[in-house]
Design a protein around this motif. Sequence first.
Motif, PDB file in Angstrom:
ATOM      1  N   LEU A  33      14.713  -1.319  -4.911  1.00 17.75           N
ATOM      2  CA  LEU A  33      13.292  -1.668  -4.801  1.00 17.75           C
ATOM      3  C   LEU A  33      12.716  -1.259  -3.451  1.00 17.75           C
ATOM      4  N   LEU A  49       3.946  -6.192  -7.037  1.00 18.23           N
ATOM      5  CA  LEU A  49       5.138  -6.109  -7.876  1.00 18.23           C
ATOM      6  C   LEU A  49       4.896  -6.896  -9.158  1.00 18.23           C
ATOM      7  N   ALA A 100      10.700   0.034 -10.927  1.00 16.01           N
ATOM      8  CA  ALA A 100      11.500  -0.530  -9.838  1.00 16.01           C
ATOM      9  C   ALA A 100      12.927  -0.004  -9.812  1.00 16.01           C
TER      10      ALA A 100
END
Length: 207
Positions: A33, A49, A100
């Motif tokens: 990430l 996110l 991600a």
Amino acid sequence: MKQPLGVILAGGRSTRMGGGDKGLLDLEGRSILTHVIERLAPQVADVALNANGDPARFSETKLPVLPDSVAGHPGPLAGVLAGLDWAAEQGADTIVTAAADTPFFPCDLVPQFLLAAEGMEHPLALAASRDAESGKLWRQPTFGLWPVALRDDLRAALNDGLRKVVLWTDQHGAVTAEFPVMGIDPFFNVNTPQELDVARSIAKKGQ
């Protein structure tokens, strides 16, 4: 056009990896990430996110965490919708999404999206890369440019049961931004322990 906001899609359940958050796996001393954030952040105005569950596990990123607003893990489009709703609150016109679990995506992702969608009333584009052996162009449904103006249409489609990204994007005339494959596919993603080993080998070579 205003600079897009960035939304990293991390709402999947990682079943092939045995569960958990693929984005938090280690890749050369940093999480996958972190690699994704470092590639996306310079290209957008701000980053959030999309993830479900306890947001505290992402606290080190210091990013806003946006849960799906549609129940039942309906897939990437739910994350796109969460991002579009967040962008609307920020007064933005568009978002760009990235997965991600895909740490080597292009550093010119956003400029190429904007170029491909230039002149569109509702800028909508998906990334694509070409298979080196077959020559087939594969669209990448988690990497896209999405207009805030279509968020209510997307919400309605999700509530009606639509789940496949390209079915919705095709309905709205999405364009494709093709990215070259230079040694590895830039959209190589980590779904299995074996692919994590490959990613670590690539990262060691400084991709």
